[in-house]
Every structure is written in C-alpha cells, then in structure tokens.
Design a protein around this motif. Sequence first.
Motif, mmCIF file in Angstrom:
data_model
loop_
_atom_site.group_PDB
_atom_site.id
_atom_site.type_symbol
_atom_site.label_atom_id
_atom_site.label_comp_id
_atom_site.label_asym_id
_atom_site.label_seq_id
_atom_site.Cartn_x
_atom_site.Cartn_y
_atom_site.Cartn_z
ATOM 1 N N ARG A 61 -66.739 -6.848 -0.360
ATOM 2 C CA ARG A 61 -65.873 -6.236 0.653
ATOM 3 C C ARG A 61 -66.026 -4.718 0.697
ATOM 4 N NH1 ARG A 61 -62.018 -9.933 2.429
ATOM 5 N NH2 ARG A 61 -61.983 -11.854 1.202
ATOM 6 N N ARG A 62 -65.990 -4.093 -0.466
ATOM 7 C CA ARG A 62 -66.000 -2.630 -0.501
ATOM 8 C C ARG A 62 -67.364 -2.042 -0.184
ATOM 9 N NH1 ARG A 62 -63.216 -0.052 -5.270
ATOM 10 N NH2 ARG A 62 -63.763 1.754 -4.012
ATOM 11 N N THR A 63 -68.453 -2.687 -0.607
ATOM 12 C CA THR A 63 -69.766 -2.130 -0.286
ATOM 13 C C THR A 63 -70.082 -2.281 1.200
ATOM 14 O OG1 THR A 63 -70.874 -4.175 -0.983
ATOM 15 C CG2 THR A 63 -70.757 -2.392 -2.593
ATOM 16 N N LEU A 64 -69.677 -3.385 1.804
ATOM 17 C CA LEU A 64 -69.864 -3.525 3.248
ATOM 18 C C LEU A 64 -69.072 -2.461 4.003
ATOM 19 C CD1 LEU A 64 -69.812 -7.405 3.530
ATOM 20 C CD2 LEU A 64 -71.781 -5.902 3.924
ATOM 21 N N GLU A 65 -67.850 -2.208 3.564
ATOM 22 C CA GLU A 65 -67.036 -1.158 4.178
ATOM 23 C C GLU A 65 -67.650 0.225 3.986
ATOM 24 O OE1 GLU A 65 -63.268 -1.683 2.251
ATOM 25 O OE2 GLU A 65 -62.760 -3.460 3.437
ATOM 26 N N SER A 66 -68.473 0.376 2.948
ATOM 27 C CA SER A 66 -69.069 1.677 2.624
ATOM 28 C C SER A 66 -70.483 1.843 3.169
ATOM 29 C CB SER A 66 -69.079 1.875 1.109
ATOM 30 O OG SER A 66 -67.762 1.898 0.632
ATOM 31 N N GLY A 67 -70.918 0.929 4.024
ATOM 32 C CA GLY A 67 -72.200 1.113 4.682
ATOM 33 C C GLY A 67 -73.347 0.223 4.256
ATOM 34 N N ALA A 68 -73.131 -0.695 3.336
ATOM 35 C CA ALA A 68 -74.217 -1.615 2.969
ATOM 36 C C ALA A 68 -74.555 -2.484 4.175
ATOM 37 C CB ALA A 68 -73.815 -2.490 1.791
ATOM 38 N N THR A 69 -75.851 -2.683 4.396
ATOM 39 C CA THR A 69 -76.292 -3.543 5.490
ATOM 40 C C THR A 69 -76.851 -4.867 4.983
ATOM 41 O OG1 THR A 69 -78.470 -2.490 5.470
ATOM 42 C CG2 THR A 69 -76.818 -1.595 6.991
ATOM 43 N N ARG A 70 -77.056 -4.945 3.668
ATOM 44 C CA ARG A 70 -77.538 -6.177 3.047
ATOM 45 C C ARG A 70 -77.128 -6.159 1.589
ATOM 46 N NH1 ARG A 70 -82.812 -9.442 3.708
ATOM 47 N NH2 ARG A 70 -83.023 -10.435 1.690
ATOM 48 N N ILE A 71 -76.641 -7.296 1.104
ATOM 49 C CA ILE A 71 -76.300 -7.453 -0.307
ATOM 50 C C ILE A 71 -76.931 -8.759 -0.765
ATOM 51 C CG2 ILE A 71 -74.446 -7.667 -2.005
ATOM 52 C CD1 ILE A 71 -72.634 -6.347 0.229
ATOM 53 N N SER A 72 -77.774 -8.671 -1.755
ATOM 54 C CA SER A 72 -78.415 -9.860 -2.316
ATOM 55 C C SER A 72 -77.790 -10.126 -3.671
ATOM 56 C CB SER A 72 -79.916 -9.624 -2.492
ATOM 57 O OG SER A 72 -80.506 -9.309 -1.253
ATOM 58 N N LEU A 73 -77.402 -11.376 -3.902
ATOM 59 C CA LEU A 73 -76.829 -11.681 -5.207
ATOM 60 C C LEU A 73 -77.195 -13.073 -5.653
ATOM 61 C CD1 LEU A 73 -73.960 -13.543 -5.245
ATOM 62 C CD2 LEU A 73 -73.200 -11.553 -3.995
ATOM 63 N N GLN A 74 -77.146 -13.200 -6.959
ATOM 64 C CA GLN A 74 -77.418 -14.485 -7.597
ATOM 65 C C GLN A 74 -76.366 -14.660 -8.679
ATOM 66 O OE1 GLN A 74 -81.510 -15.481 -8.600
ATOM 67 N NE2 GLN A 74 -80.824 -15.912 -10.678
ATOM 68 N N VAL A 75 -75.775 -15.839 -8.734
ATOM 69 C CA VAL A 75 -74.771 -16.155 -9.746
ATOM 70 C C VAL A 75 -75.267 -17.338 -10.564
ATOM 71 C CG1 VAL A 75 -72.382 -16.849 -10.168
ATOM 72 C CG2 VAL A 75 -72.907 -15.321 -8.252
ATOM 73 N N ASN A 76 -75.246 -17.187 -11.888
ATOM 74 C CA ASN A 76 -75.690 -18.250 -12.790
ATOM 75 C C ASN A 76 -74.587 -18.576 -13.785
ATOM 76 O OD1 ASN A 76 -78.608 -18.544 -12.089
ATOM 77 N ND2 ASN A 76 -78.604 -16.392 -12.664
ATOM 78 N N VAL A 77 -74.443 -19.859 -14.073
ATOM 79 C CA VAL A 77 -73.580 -20.297 -15.164
ATOM 80 C C VAL A 77 -74.360 -20.086 -16.445
ATOM 81 C CG1 VAL A 77 -72.392 -22.254 -16.217
ATOM 82 C CG2 VAL A 77 -72.416 -22.005 -13.721
ATOM 83 N N ILE A 78 -73.770 -19.342 -17.390
ATOM 84 C CA ILE A 78 -74.482 -19.069 -18.641
ATOM 85 C C ILE A 78 -73.787 -19.663 -19.854
ATOM 86 C CG2 ILE A 78 -75.627 -16.995 -17.803
ATOM 87 C CD1 ILE A 78 -73.463 -15.357 -19.251
ATOM 88 N N GLY A 79 -72.644 -20.287 -19.638
ATOM 89 C CA GLY A 79 -71.976 -20.936 -20.763
ATOM 90 C C GLY A 79 -70.654 -21.525 -20.352
ATOM 91 N N GLU A 80 -70.205 -22.427 -21.155
ATOM 92 C CA GLU A 80 -68.900 -23.053 -20.953
ATOM 93 C C GLU A 80 -67.971 -22.568 -22.037
ATOM 94 O OE1 GLU A 80 -68.207 -25.139 -18.416
ATOM 95 O OE2 GLU A 80 -70.257 -24.973 -17.697
ATOM 96 N N GLY A 81 -66.689 -22.594 -21.760
ATOM 97 C CA GLY A 81 -65.731 -22.172 -22.773
ATOM 98 C C GLY A 81 -64.372 -21.970 -22.149
ATOM 99 N N ALA A 82 -63.431 -21.657 -22.986
ATOM 100 C CA ALA A 82 -62.054 -21.447 -22.529
ATOM 101 C C ALA A 82 -61.989 -20.202 -21.663
ATOM 102 C CB ALA A 82 -61.132 -21.302 -23.727
ATOM 103 N N GLU A 83 -61.145 -20.285 -20.652
ATOM 104 C CA GLU A 83 -60.930 -19.148 -19.749
ATOM 105 C C GLU A 83 -60.026 -18.145 -20.400
ATOM 106 O OE1 GLU A 83 -61.801 -18.495 -16.306
ATOM 107 O OE2 GLU A 83 -63.338 -19.955 -16.641
#
Length: 83
Positions: A61-83
């Motif tokens: 939200r904030r980077t788009l509001e600040s002028g970003a025209t593209r955001i590339s991201l990748q999210v990976n699960v790296i482990g399980e455990g208690a929150e």
Amino acid sequence: MRLRVEFTTEPFDLDEAPAHALVAREVIEAAELDTVDVGPFGNTAEGRADAVLGAVDAMLRRTLESGATRISLQVNVIGEGAE
C-alpha cells in the motif's frame, strides 16, 4: 508458520534511492520480523506468518502511494511452529 518474503520495487534509480524504495525499507524495518536484509536490488525478511503478511500489506500500500509502478514479490513457507 514462518514465512520468508523477497521483494523489489520499481522503477530503479541507481544514483539515488527513490521514495518508494525508502518507504519499503521503513515499513519492513519497523515490522516485528525476525530477520531483515535490505539491499539495492532486492529485500528479504523472515518471521511469523502474521507479521510477514501484515508487513507485506503495509509495504504494498505505502510503496504504491509513494510512486512504485511495479512490485515483485515471492513468499515462501520456511517452517511450521507456534504463532
């Protein structure tokens, strides 16, 4: 669950960090994450799923509001455990 997010914001500027890149750094560094690695061509952060997802939401939200025209991201699960 633990997650790792890797992301970049564009457009790039090799001479000076654009406003959207500074905002992304600010959001990620302020989040309650376990590790943060901010670099000129990519950023990585790890932590509990709720913390990572909240930081990603705020960063998008904030980077788009600040002028970003593209955001590339990748999210990976790296482990399980208690929150």
